[in-house]
Design an enzyme around this catalytic site. Structure first.
Site, PDB file in Angstrom:
ATOM      1  CG  ASN A 191      47.840  36.089  36.821  1.00 32.35           C
ATOM      2  OD1 ASN A 191      48.904  35.808  36.265  1.00 32.35           O
ATOM      3  ND2 ASN A 191      46.688  36.028  36.185  1.00 32.35           N
ATOM      4  CD  GLN A 243      47.498  39.163  40.982  1.00 37.84           C
ATOM      5  OE1 GLN A 243      47.224  39.221  42.181  1.00 37.84           O
ATOM      6  NE2 GLN A 243      46.553  39.187  40.051  1.00 37.84           N
ATOM      7  CB  SER A 255      46.663  46.900  38.175  1.00 39.70           C
ATOM      8  OG  SER A 255      45.277  47.029  38.056  1.00 39.70           O
ATOM      9  CB  ALA A 256      44.775  51.133  41.808  1.00 38.26           C
ATOM     10  CB  CYS A 315      41.969  37.421  31.775  1.00 40.24           C
ATOM     11  SG  CYS A 315      42.598  38.501  33.026  1.00 40.24           S
TER      12      CYS A 315
HETATM   13  N1  PLP Z   1      49.144  41.446  35.026  1.00 39.36           N
HETATM   14  C1  PLP Z   1      48.754  40.574  35.965  1.00 39.36           C
HETATM   15  C2  PLP Z   1      49.771  39.654  36.578  1.00 39.36           C
HETATM   16  C3  PLP Z   1      47.425  40.511  36.384  1.00 39.36           C
HETATM   17  O1  PLP Z   1      47.054  39.632  37.311  1.00 39.36           O
HETATM   18  C4  PLP Z   1      46.489  41.397  35.775  1.00 39.36           C
HETATM   19  C5  PLP Z   1      45.059  41.334  36.147  1.00 39.36           C
HETATM   20  O2  PLP Z   1      44.472  40.263  36.307  1.00 39.36           O
HETATM   21  C6  PLP Z   1      46.950  42.306  34.815  1.00 39.36           C
HETATM   22  C7  PLP Z   1      48.283  42.297  34.456  1.00 39.36           C
HETATM   23  C8  PLP Z   1      46.021  43.278  34.153  1.00 39.36           C
HETATM   24  O3  PLP Z   1      45.723  44.358  35.004  1.00 39.36           O
HETATM   25  P1  PLP Z   1      44.409  45.245  34.755  1.00 39.36           P
HETATM   26  O4  PLP Z   1      43.244  44.437  35.212  1.00 39.36           O
HETATM   27  O5  PLP Z   1      44.611  46.464  35.616  1.00 39.36           O
HETATM   28  O6  PLP Z   1      44.371  45.585  33.328  1.00 39.36           O
END
Ligand code: PLP
Length: 380
Positions: free
Chosen positions: A153, A181, A201-202, A329
């Protein structure tokens, strides 16, 4: 001008998605677990959505578990693999999303029988497949879960899914790929891939936040990590997010309907931005492997040092450009990106992630390049 180039953090919802959700909010409020007609009609909507979602990745509807997003789905995989599949060894990478790497570390700390191995990366930040093979070979007596993301990501490097899946099969390891992603940005066929878990993840493809799904191969049985209800065939307790499920399904439909057009458009923007940066900003370089096997929505740029290193993100914001200094994050914390750190990036230089979507235009890239030219000319 306002330019949104933080689409790997989240994307705006599609108008078609909003239009699909509104009638559900107005009319379909029954609890899907209720046996009366209100409940039965929402149950029917959920099951129709599940069928549609499954079809896009060539799965069976029973292999789709709706979750509260990517983090929850990733957690379910790791925790269930240890809890229900007898996994005693996890192979993952230090550049995974925190939902995977933090969970793997926590599980290892709390479970004496569980060991954790991290794959090496090559110079461009991609997973070294030989290192994965060595780890599988060295631990072939253990039941192993391999959890490696499809595309990173932060830097966009892509994992050769089929090759890794084949390797995992050879060693009888369970294979999970975090496809948060890449789902709806590429085609997936779970039968062809022979993969055990995928996570989605939508909000990464113009759907709502707080909804995603987990693909669980039918050969694997999992138990809930959250208990208190029999929803989602007893593997994910809690009243279903019907609005989210409808939104996710519509976003997926739109994404796959227009996939090729959007892939070409977004890849074009990324290539153009690379060319413009190289032509106009002396000393610029790129983290990851943007000209190789790379997610077309992500470009991670390393800028030369200047007086405004500390203020770079802020300066983009002032000019109306939304970008990210790491993943969404980790921004806000001072530790810097764990991904860049773990692939050996020079952390003394500022790195910025630009991430694109189908909504971006060439004019927005031109504006961004002009802002960057001005920022670096001022302090040169
Ligand atoms: N995994 C990856 C590679 C991501 O980029 C993200 C979000 O930034 C997530 C997991 C987490 O997803 P969610 O925001 O739906 O919890």
């Amino acid at each position: 001008m306002k330019v949104y180039l933080d689409n790997a953090a989240t994307t705006p919802m599609d108008k078609e998605v909003i239009e699909a959700i509104i009638p559900v909010m107005e009319n379909d409020f029954g609890n899907p677990s209720s046996v009366h007609s209100f409940g039965r009609s929402t149950r029917a909507i959920i099951e129709k959505s599940r069928k549609q979602v499954a079809k896009y990745i060539n799965a069976a509807p029973s292999e789709i578990v709706f979750t509260g997003g990517g983090t929850e789905a990733d957690n379910m995989v790791l925790r269930c693999a240890v809890q229900d599949s007898g996994v005693t060894h996890i192979i993952t990478s230090a550049t995974e999303h925190h939902a995977v790497i933090d969970t793997a570390e926590l599980l290892t700390e709390s479970c004496a029988e569980l060991t954790l191995s991290l794959v090496r990366h090559n110079k461009k930040g991609s997973v070294d497949i030989d290192s994965l093979k060595q780890l599988l070979e060295a631990n072939k007596d253990k039941k192993t879960l391999v959890s490696l993301m499809h595309a990173n990501n932060e830097i966009g490097n892509i994992l050769p899914l089929k090759e890794v899946s084949k390797l995992c099969k050879e060693y009888n390891a369970i294979f999970h790929s975090d496809t948060v992603q890449t789902m709806c940005h590429y085609e997936f066929d779970v039968r062809e891939l022979e993969i055990d878990f995928l996570t989605c993840s939508a909000h990464k493809f113009h759907g709502p936040k707080g909804i995603g799904f987990l693909f669980v191969n039918q050969d694997i049985q999992i138990k809930p990590i959250m208990t208190g209800g029999g929803q989602e065939r007893n593997v994910r307790a809690g009243t279903e997010n019907i609005i989210g499920i409808v939104g996710l399904t519509k976003a997926m439909e739109v994404a796959y309907r227009d996939l090729k057009e959007h892939q070409d458009h977004v890849q074009g923007l990324k290539t153009y931005m690379i060319e413009q940066l190289e032509a106009n900003i002396p000393g610029v370089s790129f983290n990851g492997n943007p000209k190789g096997d790379s997610l077309y929505t992500v470009l991670n740029v390393q800028f030369p040092n200047s007086e405004m290193d500390e203020m770079l993100l802020y300066n983009f914001d002032i000019e109306g450009i939304a970008i990210s200094g790491g993943s969404a994050c980790s921004s806000g914390s001072n530790t810097g990106s764990h991904v860049l750190r773990n692939i050996g990036t020079d952390m003394t230089k500022p790195s910025i992630r630009f991430s694109f979507s189908k909504n971006n235009t060439k004019a927005e890239i031109d504006y961004t390049i002009n802002v960057i030219k001005d920022l670096f000319a001022v302090t040169a």
